[in-house]
Write an enzyme that holds these catalytic residues in place. Structure first.
Site, short mmCIF file in Angstrom:
data_model
loop_
_atom_site.label_atom_id
_atom_site.label_comp_id
_atom_site.label_asym_id
_atom_site.label_seq_id
_atom_site.Cartn_x
_atom_site.Cartn_y
_atom_site.Cartn_z
N CYS A 162 43.80 13.43 -2.02
CA CYS A 162 44.89 12.54 -2.42
C CYS A 162 45.33 11.57 -1.34
O CYS A 162 46.21 10.73 -1.59
CB CYS A 162 46.09 13.38 -2.87
SG CYS A 162 45.64 14.67 -4.03
N HIS A 294 55.18 10.98 -0.98
CA HIS A 294 54.05 11.57 -1.70
C HIS A 294 54.56 12.19 -3.00
O HIS A 294 53.96 12.00 -4.05
CB HIS A 294 53.36 12.61 -0.83
CG HIS A 294 52.09 13.14 -1.41
ND1 HIS A 294 51.04 12.32 -1.75
CD2 HIS A 294 51.71 14.41 -1.72
CE1 HIS A 294 50.06 13.06 -2.24
NE2 HIS A 294 50.43 14.32 -2.24
N GLU A 305 57.85 18.09 2.04
CA GLU A 305 57.97 16.69 2.45
C GLU A 305 59.39 16.37 2.91
O GLU A 305 59.58 15.64 3.89
CB GLU A 305 57.55 15.76 1.31
CG GLU A 305 57.51 14.30 1.73
CD GLU A 305 56.82 13.39 0.73
OE1 GLU A 305 56.57 12.22 1.07
OE2 GLU A 305 56.53 13.85 -0.41
N LYS A 326 55.38 8.46 -8.55
CA LYS A 326 54.46 9.23 -9.39
C LYS A 326 55.07 9.59 -10.75
O LYS A 326 54.34 9.90 -11.69
CB LYS A 326 54.01 10.50 -8.66
CG LYS A 326 52.97 10.26 -7.57
CD LYS A 326 52.46 11.57 -6.99
CE LYS A 326 51.33 11.36 -5.99
NZ LYS A 326 51.79 10.82 -4.71
N HIS A 331 49.87 11.09 -10.79
CA HIS A 331 49.14 11.33 -9.55
C HIS A 331 47.70 10.90 -9.76
O HIS A 331 46.90 11.62 -10.37
CB HIS A 331 49.21 12.81 -9.17
CG HIS A 331 48.78 13.08 -7.76
ND1 HIS A 331 47.97 12.22 -7.05
CD2 HIS A 331 49.04 14.13 -6.91
CE1 HIS A 331 47.75 12.71 -5.86
NE2 HIS A 331 48.39 13.86 -5.74
N PHE A 390 45.40 17.83 -0.44
CA PHE A 390 44.80 19.16 -0.35
C PHE A 390 43.83 19.16 0.83
O PHE A 390 43.17 18.16 1.12
CB PHE A 390 44.04 19.50 -1.63
CG PHE A 390 44.90 20.07 -2.73
CD1 PHE A 390 46.25 20.31 -2.56
CD2 PHE A 390 44.33 20.36 -3.96
CE1 PHE A 390 47.02 20.84 -3.58
CE2 PHE A 390 45.10 20.89 -5.00
CZ PHE A 390 46.45 21.13 -4.80
#
Length: 402
Positions: A162, A294, A305, A326, A331, A390
């Site tokens: 991502c 994010h 975050e 998002k 996403h 990830f």
């Protein structure tokens, strides 16, 4: 070191097929998340996604060319066309030799690959489409962009889940800044809506059954999206000399690795990437006015975050505006950072901060000013765009108002 101007922006995604349409949807908090139309979801635990609804290659490509391109590569070329037109670039032979294409993609031609597996394993056929390999390769977007414009300089694709597009934009920025290249087309593209990969995401148990609610206490997980966003980067002086419109300046890039867990985020890793971007841009934390987070709306990401932002910005975190877009575009995996970079760029350009849509309930673990549900007028000189992937691979971009 040269200053780097952003002179072109192109977008195709669920919220809009141009950068303008996309930006208007973000500002209105008009979510593109809804029932998926391109995939049969009857055997899935979730039904929703943010897709480019009713998409057909016909307005963009002749049938023969489209046959060589997976949906994600088509998106990459479409967004690049808009970005180049927006920048007013005229490619000379010399500029073609001294331009770079750096893209990000997480899964590449997933729908093509899925069709091949159906042919072999489900239908028992002994052959697949002869163009399966060139359509599935993650660098296909970059390759088709190079052929579209005749660009013969450095071209490659970065795949860091991502954070892919953020790493791509950051590398392109450093190349233009250092003089390695005189222009870069950079961003990301993704088209993950095929049954096989949706089943894999279902197994992760991180996809929401309804919608995406970043930072909201009643969030239930992420929602997948698709699309592409591309930027034209060039030296500031060159852009000024030709009278180009400069959307914003790209001033910093930071990256890090958590080195701790393959799926669980670590606030220290995220914080290192933000500090790296600030250091690269020679900025103090208090100079940042907005962060495009994010913000995946998962149980793990949002409080992590938040902790990372508070760790970097200290008391200034209470004055920071932070939103996750998002909730509108979903996403988009390898393309997510490119879509979010566009949001940050246009926020500083226009003096309007996009909201965190679908927000309903404050979460004590996400105690930031998340610009809930409604856009906000604010003159911001510097903004960050966060991307945390990830595998613990983090990338952060820093932008300055032109």
């Amino acid at each position: 070191m040269r200053r780097v101007a952003i002179t072109g922006i192109g977008v195709i995604a669920g919220p809009g097929r141009t950068a303008c349409e996309f930006w208007n949807s973000l500002l209105e908090g008009r979510s593109a998340i809804g029932p998926l139309e391109s995939v049969d979801c009857t055997q899935l635990r979730f039904q929703n996604g943010s897709e480019v609804r009713g998409y057909s290659h016909t307005p963009y490509f002749e049938d023969r060319r489209a046959d060589f391109m997976d949906r994600f590569a088509q998106f990459a070329v479409i967004a690049s066309r808009e970005a180049v037109k927006d920048a007013g670039i005229e490619f000379t032979p010399e500029l073609r030799d001294n331009s770079a294409i750096i893209t990000g993609s997480c899964v590449g031609g997933q729908s093509t690959e899925d069709l091949g597996f159906v042919e072999v394993y489900k239908l028992g056929h002994n052959r697949v489409h002869p163009l399966t390999i060139p359509k599935t390769m993650a660098n296909a977007g970059a390759s088709h962009i190079s052929m579209e414009f005749g660009i013969t300089g450095p071209s490659f694709t970065i795949s860091t889940a991502c954070s892919s597009a953020a790493h791509a934009i950051g590398q392109a920025y450093w190349m233009v800044r250092s003089g390695v290249t005189d222009l870069a087309l950079t961003g990301g593209s993704e088209a993950p809506f095929s049954f096989g990969i949706l089943k894999a995401w279902e197994a992760m148990r991180v996809v929401s059954p309804d919608t995406c609610r970043p930072f909201s206490r009643d969030r239930h997980g992420m929602i997948l999206g698709e699309g592409s966003a591309m930027l034209v980067l060039e030296p500031w002086e060159a852009a000024q000399a030709r009278g180009a419109r400069i959307h914003a300046e790209l001033v910093g890039f930071g990256m890090s690795a958590d080195a701790s867990h393959i799926t669980q985020p670590n606030p220290e890793g995220a914080a290192r990437a933000m500090r790296g971007a600030l250091r690269d841009a020679s900025l103090e934390p208090q100079q940042i006015g907005y962060i495009n987070a994010h913000g995946t709306a998962t149980a793990a990401n949002d409080p992590t975050e938040t902790a990372a932002i508070r760790g970097v910005f200290g008391a200034h975190a209470n004055k920071l505006a932070v939103s996750s877009t998002k909730a509108v575009h979903g996403h988009a995996l390898g393309a997510a950072a490119a879509l979010e970079a566009v949001a940050a760029i246009l926020a500083v350009r226009d003096g309007v901060l996009p909201p965190t849509a679908n927000y309903r309930m404050p979460d004590p673990e996400c105690d930031l000013d998340v610009i809930p549900n409604h856009a906000r007028s604010a003159q911001v000189e510097y903004a960050l765009s966060n991307s945390f992937a990830f595998g613990g691979l983090n990338a952060v971009l820093a932008f300055r108002k032109a």
